[in-house]
Write an enzyme that holds these catalytic residues in place. Sequence first.
Site, PDB file in Angstrom:
ATOM      1  N   ARG A   4       0.835  -1.221   0.000  1.00 19.00           N
ATOM      2  CA  ARG A   4       0.000   0.000   0.000  1.00 19.00           C
ATOM      3  C   ARG A   4       0.859   1.255   0.000  1.00 19.00           C
ATOM      4  O   ARG A   4       0.452   2.299  -0.494  1.00 19.00           O
ATOM      5  CB  ARG A   4      -0.981  -0.013   1.179  1.00 19.00           C
ATOM      6  N   SER A   8      -4.999   4.989   5.866  1.00 27.44           N
ATOM      7  CA  SER A   8      -4.678   3.567   5.811  1.00 27.44           C
ATOM      8  C   SER A   8      -4.396   3.074   4.395  1.00 27.44           C
ATOM      9  O   SER A   8      -3.510   2.261   4.175  1.00 27.44           O
ATOM     10  CB  SER A   8      -5.846   2.746   6.382  1.00 27.44           C
ATOM     11  N   GLU A  46     -18.995   3.712   0.148  1.00 31.62           N
ATOM     12  CA  GLU A  46     -18.156   3.156  -0.909  1.00 31.62           C
ATOM     13  C   GLU A  46     -18.877   3.037  -2.251  1.00 31.62           C
ATOM     14  O   GLU A  46     -18.295   3.248  -3.315  1.00 31.62           O
ATOM     15  CB  GLU A  46     -17.606   1.785  -0.486  1.00 31.62           C
ATOM     16  N   PHE A  82     -14.575  -3.541   1.409  1.00 25.19           N
ATOM     17  CA  PHE A  82     -15.634  -2.557   1.168  1.00 25.19           C
ATOM     18  C   PHE A  82     -15.568  -1.994  -0.252  1.00 25.19           C
ATOM     19  O   PHE A  82     -16.605  -1.737  -0.864  1.00 25.19           O
ATOM     20  CB  PHE A  82     -15.553  -1.456   2.230  1.00 25.19           C
ATOM     21  N   HIS A 135      -5.510  -3.550   2.342  1.00 22.95           N
ATOM     22  CA  HIS A 135      -5.991  -4.422   3.414  1.00 22.95           C
ATOM     23  C   HIS A 135      -6.723  -5.651   2.891  1.00 22.95           C
ATOM     24  O   HIS A 135      -7.777  -6.030   3.401  1.00 22.95           O
ATOM     25  CB  HIS A 135      -6.864  -3.645   4.396  1.00 22.95           C
ATOM     26  N   ARG A 158      -1.848  -4.756   3.792  1.00 26.27           N
ATOM     27  CA  ARG A 158      -1.568  -3.887   4.935  1.00 26.27           C
ATOM     28  C   ARG A 158      -0.162  -4.105   5.494  1.00 26.27           C
ATOM     29  O   ARG A 158       0.513  -3.159   5.873  1.00 26.27           O
ATOM     30  CB  ARG A 158      -2.600  -4.174   6.038  1.00 26.27           C
TER      31      ARG A 158
END
Lengths: 313, 276
Positions: free
Chosen positions: A10, A37, A58, A83, A109, A167
């Site tokens: 990420r 994040s 989303e 999501f 993630h 992540r």
Amino acid sequence: MSEVKKIATRDGYGSALVELGAENPNIVALDADLAGSTKSGMFKKAYPDRFFNCGIAEGNMMSIAAGLAAAGMIPFASSFAMFAVGRAYEQIRNSIGYPHLNVKICASHAGISVGEDGASHQCLEDIELMRGIPGMVVMCPADYIEAKACVRAAAEHDGPVYIRFGRSPVPVVFPEDYKFEIGKGNVLREGKDVSILTNGLCVASSLEAAEMLAKDGIDAEVINICTVKPLDEELVVKTAVKTGKVVTVEEHSIIGGLGSAVAECLSEKRPTRMYRIGVRDVFGESGPAGELLHKYMLDGEGVYKQVKEFVKG
Amino acid sequence: MNVQELKRTANQVRKNIITAVYYAKAGHPGGSLSSAEIYTYLYMKEMNVDPADPGSPDRDRFVLSKGHTCPGLYGVMAERGFFDREELKTFRHVGSRLQGHPSMRMLPGIDMSTGSLGQGISCAVGIAAAAKVKGKSYRTYTLLGDGEIEEGQVWEAAMFASAKKLDNLCAIVDNNNLQIDGTLEEVNSPYPIDKKFEAFGFHVINVADGHDFDQLAAAFAEARTVKGQPTVIICKTTKGKGVSFMENNAGWHGKAPNEEEYKIAMADLERIGESL
């Protein structure tokens, strides 16, 4: 073993997006309250006027991204894989996929390496969902370097793209001058006894497993298949012909991901003995990422054991 | 185009709707007919569009969020010169550019593929946001059904549009009070629609008769003056308007007329046309 440099994919997304933002004023980014994040926050900091925080919505974010693309922008939309893809599947399918709009869905993630958050946040079905949408390019980079390369390739590609990021920090396996091309796999280790086709953080596990297998006299070929769609069928068939035994390794459900893509290809073009390593049709659970990867046998040792059993059997 | 010409065009759009749905043996006449004046006003007066240059980056955009009522959109596009009226007879046929729900990849002049309710307004919001980023002055219009606003995504889009101050966005709600399973109140009432949009930060304009061009003209003119917030124009309309047996009948939401019904419908519209 010497200390290997570790960094999350990420982070590659965030830094590549910032670089691209400087090069192309049409690049915009969207997030759903997870900018820190997903690392889209790096873009937000650099180009606040081209960043849209959609809040925790989303589905709306994906359709807004479609609208931005219809008006000539190149939107990168981010959230957690669960999501981004799970919640917003139908928006991606109908607002982005059907009109073939130039939206880049960059989800972080993914997989069980999310860790402590547990099963509700550990998306193991994203590759499966995205692969089924006509015209969608699906990529799962192995490390920071490949993640950056994927983001750059996505920006240059005209059409919808899904990129899956993780992540947890993962070992850097590619050199700085790594040349990436959408739809092309690459042989990371030549071998003659068994082919291990893998992507994401399982590339590092598979390379580790191959060294362990070598000590047992099993010469494994390790191939990185970052682009699950379009699949590098030529390379998949070539290695199947070479070794006659194919194992896929992925941090995803064994249903619908890389394993399925390879099985579909080989069953039509070159039926070959196969084994799919992944999460075997169960939900994940809470725990530190490393312990989960060990429990679900996706670390070097777990991959080694499963490949060895398959080769012997 | 004066009001009399607009009325004649709207009546022709209604004939186009009935023709398209009749030849398709499928489609959604009720909500297409209720929006005939809205479509006509947008494409004949309000929007800056050019059939000869349907992809112009500076054109105004229209997103049909209630995509199933595309017979009305196709009906007005034919009148505006995007394609020949005759092509309406291909609606919903294999190989046609006139898909059952609009496809931007198949038909030039369609600004967004829609059909899944609730998504079109979000796409329109994205198009409006792009204008802000690029410093363009085009306006974006989106037409929603009153049943459609039961979709939660509509309110996600509304929240975003006002939070980002998209005053270049004009939403229109066709409030014909009927959805597939009955009246809005019978199904899952979204009323009061105006208060809800107001609470979501919209400038709200109520149009008492969405079939009256003077009222529509005043509403769209007012929308252009609004700064710092998006506008919604809520139009009271009659589902199936213009066709005697379809008016206020939820049964004609998504059904095609048979030959006999087609003839009655066209005769109804013929009579209305003669009176104009």
